[in-house]
Design a protein around this motif. Structure first.
Motif, mmCIF file in Angstrom:
data_model
loop_
_atom_site.group_PDB
_atom_site.id
_atom_site.type_symbol
_atom_site.label_atom_id
_atom_site.label_comp_id
_atom_site.label_asym_id
_atom_site.label_seq_id
_atom_site.Cartn_x
_atom_site.Cartn_y
_atom_site.Cartn_z
ATOM 1 N N ILE A 52 0.840 -1.203 0.000
ATOM 2 C CA ILE A 52 0.000 0.000 0.000
ATOM 3 C C ILE A 52 0.873 1.250 0.000
ATOM 4 O O ILE A 52 0.632 2.186 -0.773
ATOM 5 C CB ILE A 52 -0.975 -0.013 1.196
ATOM 6 N N ALA A 53 1.885 1.280 0.840
ATOM 7 C CA ALA A 53 2.792 2.430 0.884
ATOM 8 C C ALA A 53 3.489 2.622 -0.463
ATOM 9 O O ALA A 53 3.607 3.755 -0.950
ATOM 10 C CB ALA A 53 3.820 2.246 2.000
ATOM 11 N N GLU A 54 3.905 1.542 -1.062
ATOM 12 C CA GLU A 54 4.550 1.611 -2.369
ATOM 13 C C GLU A 54 3.578 2.150 -3.420
ATOM 14 O O GLU A 54 3.950 2.959 -4.266
ATOM 15 C CB GLU A 54 5.053 0.227 -2.770
ATOM 16 N N TYR A 55 2.335 1.697 -3.367
ATOM 17 C CA TYR A 55 1.318 2.168 -4.304
ATOM 18 C C TYR A 55 1.177 3.690 -4.220
ATOM 19 O O TYR A 55 1.078 4.373 -5.245
ATOM 20 C CB TYR A 55 -0.025 1.492 -4.018
ATOM 21 N N PHE A 56 1.164 4.229 -3.009
ATOM 22 C CA PHE A 56 1.032 5.673 -2.823
ATOM 23 C C PHE A 56 2.373 6.399 -2.929
ATOM 24 O O PHE A 56 2.429 7.620 -2.811
ATOM 25 C CB PHE A 56 0.378 5.989 -1.469
ATOM 26 N N GLN A 57 3.443 5.663 -3.116
ATOM 27 C CA GLN A 57 4.804 6.210 -3.233
ATOM 28 C C GLN A 57 5.168 7.034 -1.991
ATOM 29 O O GLN A 57 5.669 8.145 -2.085
ATOM 30 C CB GLN A 57 4.953 7.026 -4.515
ATOM 31 N N LEU A 58 4.869 6.434 -0.837
ATOM 32 C CA LEU A 58 5.158 7.059 0.447
ATOM 33 C C LEU A 58 5.860 6.056 1.357
ATOM 34 O O LEU A 58 5.649 4.848 1.222
ATOM 35 C CB LEU A 58 3.858 7.494 1.137
ATOM 36 N N PRO A 59 6.639 6.544 2.314
ATOM 37 C CA PRO A 59 7.170 5.634 3.333
ATOM 38 C C PRO A 59 6.011 5.045 4.131
ATOM 39 O O PRO A 59 4.990 5.715 4.356
ATOM 40 C CB PRO A 59 8.032 6.533 4.228
ATOM 41 N N VAL A 60 6.135 3.807 4.552
ATOM 42 C CA VAL A 60 5.045 3.128 5.251
ATOM 43 C C VAL A 60 4.594 3.899 6.491
ATOM 44 O O VAL A 60 3.406 3.915 6.816
ATOM 45 C CB VAL A 60 5.424 1.658 5.573
ATOM 46 N N GLU A 61 5.511 4.593 7.167
ATOM 47 C CA GLU A 61 5.135 5.330 8.376
ATOM 48 C C GLU A 61 4.326 6.593 8.069
ATOM 49 O O GLU A 61 3.780 7.210 8.979
ATOM 50 C CB GLU A 61 6.356 5.662 9.245
ATOM 51 N N GLN A 62 4.205 6.979 6.802
ATOM 52 C CA GLN A 62 3.327 8.089 6.434
ATOM 53 C C GLN A 62 1.919 7.595 6.079
ATOM 54 O O GLN A 62 1.020 8.388 5.869
ATOM 55 C CB GLN A 62 3.924 8.896 5.282
ATOM 56 N N VAL A 63 1.771 6.283 6.019
ATOM 57 C CA VAL A 63 0.467 5.680 5.739
ATOM 58 C C VAL A 63 -0.108 5.021 6.994
ATOM 59 O O VAL A 63 -1.301 5.128 7.263
ATOM 60 C CB VAL A 63 0.570 4.650 4.591
ATOM 61 N N PHE A 64 0.740 4.359 7.765
ATOM 62 C CA PHE A 64 0.324 3.634 8.968
ATOM 63 C C PHE A 64 1.130 4.116 10.171
ATOM 64 O O PHE A 64 2.306 4.450 10.045
ATOM 65 C CB PHE A 64 0.563 2.128 8.791
ATOM 66 N N ALA A 65 0.477 4.132 11.349
ATOM 67 C CA ALA A 65 1.163 4.559 12.573
ATOM 68 C C ALA A 65 0.494 3.946 13.798
ATOM 69 O O ALA A 65 -0.684 3.580 13.756
ATOM 70 C CB ALA A 65 1.138 6.078 12.698
ATOM 71 N N THR A 66 1.244 3.851 14.879
ATOM 72 C CA THR A 66 0.702 3.332 16.135
ATOM 73 C C THR A 66 -0.039 4.412 16.926
ATOM 74 O O THR A 66 -0.774 4.108 17.856
ATOM 75 C CB THR A 66 1.809 2.733 17.017
ATOM 76 N N LYS A 67 0.175 5.686 16.557
ATOM 77 C CA LYS A 67 -0.527 6.807 17.194
ATOM 78 C C LYS A 67 -1.382 7.494 16.134
ATOM 79 O O LYS A 67 -1.036 7.487 14.956
ATOM 80 C CB LYS A 67 0.470 7.804 17.777
ATOM 81 N N PRO A 68 -2.485 8.121 16.545
ATOM 82 C CA PRO A 68 -3.337 8.811 15.568
ATOM 83 C C PRO A 68 -2.564 9.895 14.821
ATOM 84 O O PRO A 68 -1.697 10.560 15.389
ATOM 85 C CB PRO A 68 -4.443 9.435 16.412
ATOM 86 N N PHE A 69 -2.881 10.048 13.551
ATOM 87 C CA PHE A 69 -2.293 11.122 12.768
ATOM 88 C C PHE A 69 -2.942 12.431 13.180
ATOM 89 O O PHE A 69 -4.134 12.458 13.507
ATOM 90 C CB PHE A 69 -2.532 10.893 11.269
ATOM 91 N N PRO A 70 -2.201 13.549 13.154
ATOM 92 C CA PRO A 70 -2.823 14.840 13.463
ATOM 93 C C PRO A 70 -3.905 15.165 12.431
ATOM 94 O O PRO A 70 -3.803 14.775 11.277
ATOM 95 C CB PRO A 70 -1.673 15.844 13.356
ATOM 96 N N ARG A 71 -4.925 15.855 12.876
ATOM 97 C CA ARG A 71 -5.977 16.291 11.946
ATOM 98 C C ARG A 71 -5.403 17.338 11.009
ATOM 99 O O ARG A 71 -4.450 18.026 11.347
ATOM 100 C CB ARG A 71 -7.165 16.862 12.710
#
Length: 81
Positions: A52-71
């Protein structure tokens, strides 16, 4: 520590105009799996998260995280409401 894996899939899909079906087809899963991921009802395998991260051309930590992403519009140091 929470067992919840947070993600930005819905936001990323919306930004790019991608449907759940399109993403699912691209990464080799059923479209309902994408919905489960977005709602936090399912945590992806490492391989799926990387695809999924590769599909979006992003590092995996910009797609998934253990803490909520900021709004959107909220700085990372602000508490969520």
């Amino acid at each position: 520590m929470s067992d919840v894996l947070h993600n930005r899939l819905a936001v990323l899909r919306a930004e790019r105009g991608i449907t759940r079906r399109q993403l699912a087809l691209a990464v080799g899963v059923h479209y309902q799996t994408v919905g489960y991921l977005e709602r936090g009802e399912y945590s992806p395998s490492l391989l799926l998260a990387l695809r999924i991260a590769e599909y979006f051309q992003l590092p995996v930590e910009q797609v998934f995280a253990t803490k909520p992403f900021p709004r959107i519009g909220q700085s990372p140091g602000q508490a969520s409401a």
